[in-house]
Design a protein around this motif. Sequence first.
Motif, mmCIF file in Angstrom:
data_model
loop_
_atom_site.group_PDB
_atom_site.id
_atom_site.type_symbol
_atom_site.label_atom_id
_atom_site.label_comp_id
_atom_site.label_asym_id
_atom_site.label_seq_id
_atom_site.Cartn_x
_atom_site.Cartn_y
_atom_site.Cartn_z
ATOM 1 N N ALA A 21 -4.677 -9.741 -2.535
ATOM 2 C CA ALA A 21 -5.879 -9.245 -1.871
ATOM 3 C C ALA A 21 -6.919 -10.036 -2.106
ATOM 4 C CB ALA A 21 -6.325 -8.093 -2.521
ATOM 5 N N LEU A 43 -10.352 2.099 -6.917
ATOM 6 C CA LEU A 43 -9.097 2.179 -7.172
ATOM 7 C C LEU A 43 -8.089 1.219 -7.749
ATOM 8 C CD1 LEU A 43 -8.498 3.577 -3.429
ATOM 9 C CD2 LEU A 43 -7.850 4.944 -5.416
ATOM 10 N N TYR A 44 -8.345 0.062 -7.364
ATOM 11 C CA TYR A 44 -7.903 -0.987 -7.951
ATOM 12 C C TYR A 44 -7.921 -1.086 -9.298
ATOM 13 C CZ TYR A 44 -6.406 -3.477 -3.586
ATOM 14 O OH TYR A 44 -5.781 -4.025 -2.615
ATOM 15 N N HIS A 83 -10.022 9.659 -1.187
ATOM 16 C CA HIS A 83 -9.602 8.746 -0.128
ATOM 17 C C HIS A 83 -8.846 9.298 0.874
ATOM 18 C CE1 HIS A 83 -7.798 4.430 0.619
ATOM 19 N NE2 HIS A 83 -6.633 4.916 0.686
ATOM 20 N N MET A 93 2.319 8.615 -6.754
ATOM 21 C CA MET A 93 2.250 10.125 -6.610
ATOM 22 C C MET A 93 3.786 10.682 -7.542
ATOM 23 S SD MET A 93 0.629 10.994 -3.090
ATOM 24 C CE MET A 93 0.822 9.547 -2.168
ATOM 25 N N LEU A 97 -8.433 4.527 12.564
ATOM 26 C CA LEU A 97 -8.553 3.863 11.148
ATOM 27 C C LEU A 97 -7.029 3.443 10.894
ATOM 28 C CD1 LEU A 97 -10.094 2.621 8.791
ATOM 29 C CD2 LEU A 97 -9.626 4.743 7.719
ATOM 30 N N HIS A 140 0.944 -1.055 0.009
ATOM 31 C CA HIS A 140 -0.183 0.059 -0.010
ATOM 32 C C HIS A 140 0.752 1.185 0.225
ATOM 33 C CE1 HIS A 140 -2.317 3.166 2.060
ATOM 34 N NE2 HIS A 140 -3.517 3.056 1.256
HETATM 35 C C1 HEM Z 1 -1.540 6.653 -4.244
HETATM 36 C C2 HEM Z 1 -2.036 6.788 -3.041
HETATM 37 C C3 HEM Z 1 -3.099 5.719 -2.514
HETATM 38 C C4 HEM Z 1 -3.768 4.768 -3.114
HETATM 39 C C5 HEM Z 1 -3.978 4.134 -4.609
HETATM 40 C C6 HEM Z 1 -4.447 3.978 -2.047
HETATM 41 C C7 HEM Z 1 -5.258 2.883 -2.344
HETATM 42 C C8 HEM Z 1 -5.876 2.142 -1.221
HETATM 43 C C9 HEM Z 1 -6.601 0.792 -1.257
HETATM 44 C C10 HEM Z 1 -6.838 0.059 -2.679
HETATM 45 C C11 HEM Z 1 -7.033 0.254 -0.212
HETATM 46 C C12 HEM Z 1 -7.904 -0.837 -0.008
HETATM 47 C C13 HEM Z 1 -7.018 -1.849 0.351
HETATM 48 C C14 HEM Z 1 -7.693 -3.313 0.298
HETATM 49 O O1 HEM Z 1 -8.816 -3.346 0.994
HETATM 50 O O2 HEM Z 1 -7.005 -4.154 -0.290
HETATM 51 C C15 HEM Z 1 -6.435 1.161 0.844
HETATM 52 C C16 HEM Z 1 -6.611 1.369 2.173
HETATM 53 C C17 HEM Z 1 -6.390 2.289 2.870
HETATM 54 N N1 HEM Z 1 -5.850 3.475 2.700
HETATM 55 FE FE1 HEM Z 1 -5.118 4.053 1.001
HETATM 56 N N2 HEM Z 1 -4.350 4.419 -0.691
HETATM 57 C C18 HEM Z 1 -3.370 5.681 -1.065
HETATM 58 C C19 HEM Z 1 -2.868 6.521 -0.208
HETATM 59 C C20 HEM Z 1 -3.369 6.426 1.007
HETATM 60 C C21 HEM Z 1 -2.934 7.746 2.143
HETATM 61 C C22 HEM Z 1 -1.944 8.947 1.681
HETATM 62 C C23 HEM Z 1 -3.552 7.506 2.957
HETATM 63 C C24 HEM Z 1 -3.552 7.962 4.457
HETATM 64 C C25 HEM Z 1 -2.987 9.304 4.687
HETATM 65 C C26 HEM Z 1 -4.264 5.977 3.056
HETATM 66 C C27 HEM Z 1 -4.832 5.493 4.028
HETATM 67 C C28 HEM Z 1 -5.409 4.263 4.027
HETATM 68 C C29 HEM Z 1 -5.976 3.494 4.948
HETATM 69 C C30 HEM Z 1 -6.111 4.002 6.368
HETATM 70 C C31 HEM Z 1 -6.680 2.193 4.489
HETATM 71 C C32 HEM Z 1 -7.456 1.158 5.259
HETATM 72 C C33 HEM Z 1 -8.867 1.377 5.096
HETATM 73 C C34 HEM Z 1 -9.633 0.397 5.921
HETATM 74 O O3 HEM Z 1 -9.179 -0.048 7.110
HETATM 75 O O4 HEM Z 1 -10.534 -0.285 5.161
HETATM 76 N N3 HEM Z 1 -3.947 5.495 1.439
HETATM 77 N N4 HEM Z 1 -5.530 2.225 0.131
#
Ligand code: HEM
Length: 174
Positions: free
Chosen positions: A67, A93-94, A154, A22, A169, A14
């Motif tokens: 996943a 997103l995926y 997001h 980015m 979270l 992740h």
């Molecule tokens: C290029 C940037 C990002 C992409 C493409 C991305 C994509 C994703 C995806 C697809 C998931 C779901 C994971 C899954 O269920 O398999 C996820 C979860 C998460 N992301 Fe990101 N993310 C990005 C940046 C960030 C940033 C900058 C933060 C926080 C500052 C963040 C915080 C989180 C958190 C806390 C989760 C868990 C959510 C949960 O518990 O259900 N992400 N992200």
Amino acid sequence: MQPARYDRFSVVLHWLMAVLIMGQVALGLWMIGLPKDGSSLRASWFNVHKSWGMVLGLLVVLRLAWALLRPRVAALPQARHLRLAASGAHRLLYALMLAVPLSGLFGSVFSGYPIRFFGMQLPKIAGRWDAAKELLSGVHQVSALALVLLIALHVLAFLYHQLVLKDALLQRMR
Ligand code: HEM
Ligand code: HEM
């Protein structure tokens, strides 16, 4: 029982992909402004973008496979509409993380220029086809923009959890 947080491998993927995506967006927007003056500057930065873009394409395939294989992480205990919005946004997103490098790769295939992966020339699988190149360039541009907008949403959702709901979270993704 379903795990309450993401495993180490998912967390590493992740954050690694977040940083690379980015950087890749910034590089893409910057390099298209480089002059077409016959020097190798533009071509060499395009090659850097293509190489890291292909790395991102491979990483998202690995991430998607993982996943689907790993035990499903338990949904956050939150209102049904928020749960649906979160899972819909994650799926999108995926899909975009897959569509952006695929359109970039096939657009480049049909451009007629050789594609290099960190210097190594890849076999040519098709010749120049301007209409397909133009269409795929458009898809690459629009899908990259959609990805950026969805990432912004997001991060806003993350801030809402962190600052308003205060439900820790982030612990699930570290
Ligand atoms: C290029 C940037 C990002 C992409 C493409 C991305 C994509 C994703 C995806 C697809 C998931 C779901 C994971 C899954 O269920 O398999 C996820 C979860 C998460 N992301 Fe990101 N993310 C990005 C940046 C960030 C940033 C900058 C933060 C926080 C500052 C963040 C915080 C989180 C958190 C806390 C989760 C868990 C959510 C949960 O518990 O259900 N992400 N992200
Ligand atoms: C997640 C991966 C990728 C991201 C986020 C990304 C992002 C971008 C962005 C933001 C631009 C500028 C868009 C514009 O205004 O035209 C761009 C352009 C471009 N990208 Fe990517 N890209 C990725 C992967 C790739 C791959 C794998 C290739 C080819 C192997 C590629 C080839 C190109 C080319 C040739 C351009 C120049 C404009 C065009 O001819 O379409 N990209 N990319």
